[in-house]
Design a protein around this motif. Sequence first.
Motif, PDB file in Angstrom:
ATOM      1  N   TRP A  94       0.846  -1.188   0.000  1.00  0.00           N
ATOM      2  CA  TRP A  94       0.000   0.000   0.000  1.00  0.00           C
ATOM      3  C   TRP A  94       0.884   1.242   0.000  1.00  0.00           C
ATOM      4  O   TRP A  94       2.008   1.222   0.490  1.00  0.00           O
ATOM      5  CB  TRP A  94      -0.968  -0.003   1.185  1.00  0.00           C
ATOM      6  N   GLY A  95       0.372   2.287  -0.560  1.00  0.00           N
ATOM      7  CA  GLY A  95       1.130   3.511  -0.703  1.00  0.00           C
ATOM      8  C   GLY A  95       0.915   4.470   0.452  1.00  0.00           C
ATOM      9  O   GLY A  95      -0.182   4.555   1.012  1.00  0.00           O
ATOM     10  N   GLU A  97       2.757   8.432   1.835  1.00  0.00           N
ATOM     11  CA  GLU A  97       3.762   9.451   1.582  1.00  0.00           C
ATOM     12  C   GLU A  97       4.834   9.410   2.665  1.00  0.00           C
ATOM     13  O   GLU A  97       4.535   9.573   3.839  1.00  0.00           O
ATOM     14  CB  GLU A  97       3.087  10.826   1.547  1.00  0.00           C
ATOM     15  N   THR A 109       5.132   9.157  -2.375  1.00  0.00           N
ATOM     16  CA  THR A 109       4.402   7.933  -2.048  1.00  0.00           C
ATOM     17  C   THR A 109       5.263   6.724  -2.365  1.00  0.00           C
ATOM     18  O   THR A 109       5.799   6.600  -3.471  1.00  0.00           O
ATOM     19  CB  THR A 109       3.070   7.873  -2.819  1.00  0.00           C
ATOM     20  N   MET A 111       5.368   2.396  -2.014  1.00  0.00           N
ATOM     21  CA  MET A 111       4.587   1.172  -1.816  1.00  0.00           C
ATOM     22  C   MET A 111       5.404   0.214  -0.945  1.00  0.00           C
ATOM     23  O   MET A 111       6.563  -0.072  -1.242  1.00  0.00           O
ATOM     24  CB  MET A 111       4.279   0.507  -3.163  1.00  0.00           C
TER      25      MET A 111
END
Length: 187
Positions: A94-95, A97, A109, A111
């Motif tokens: 999941w991304g 920042e 961002t 991952m």
Amino acid sequence: MIYPIVAYGHPVLRKVAEDIEEGDLDVKKLIEDMFETMYNAHGVGLAAPQIGKAIRIFVVDGSPMGDDEEDDEMEGFKKVFINPIIVEEKGEKWGFEEGCLSIPDVRETVMRHDTVTINYLDENFEEHEETYDGVKARIIQHEYDHIEGVLFTDYLSSFKKRLLKSRLTNISKGKVSSGYRMTFPKK
């Protein structure tokens, strides 16, 4: 003692750090200094390479990220990881920042896997193996990368890296304002 933070471009940030043997150094003092340095720079994690030491230790304190009254998950997440080894990363990526004290004013961002299992020694050189998820896992993965010579910018697309190239070059030349002392690569 508050150390200066090592800036992007410094070779120590690209070294794979060495294990610490019990008795090699005053670990308790180093930990105290690392937390003091991290708090001074308003960070939630700090790895030894970021203060110019190519050794396998990092500290985290996620409590500043739990400002929301409903989100007390980060409360009490203050830990020391000595000679850590990530045993497993799993779950959906999941991304989120991310930023880095060594790369001020750059946030992108990244991952990462949702869950991480890590084996490490604490400040008393007692061994632990624990599993973390969510933001805790992300903080650990980010700091662990530092002791492996990896930066969060390494995960960015080549397009994003090209867009950031001049900003990163400026950071390595000391053309940045951070609000805390920094050490820049020798010219």
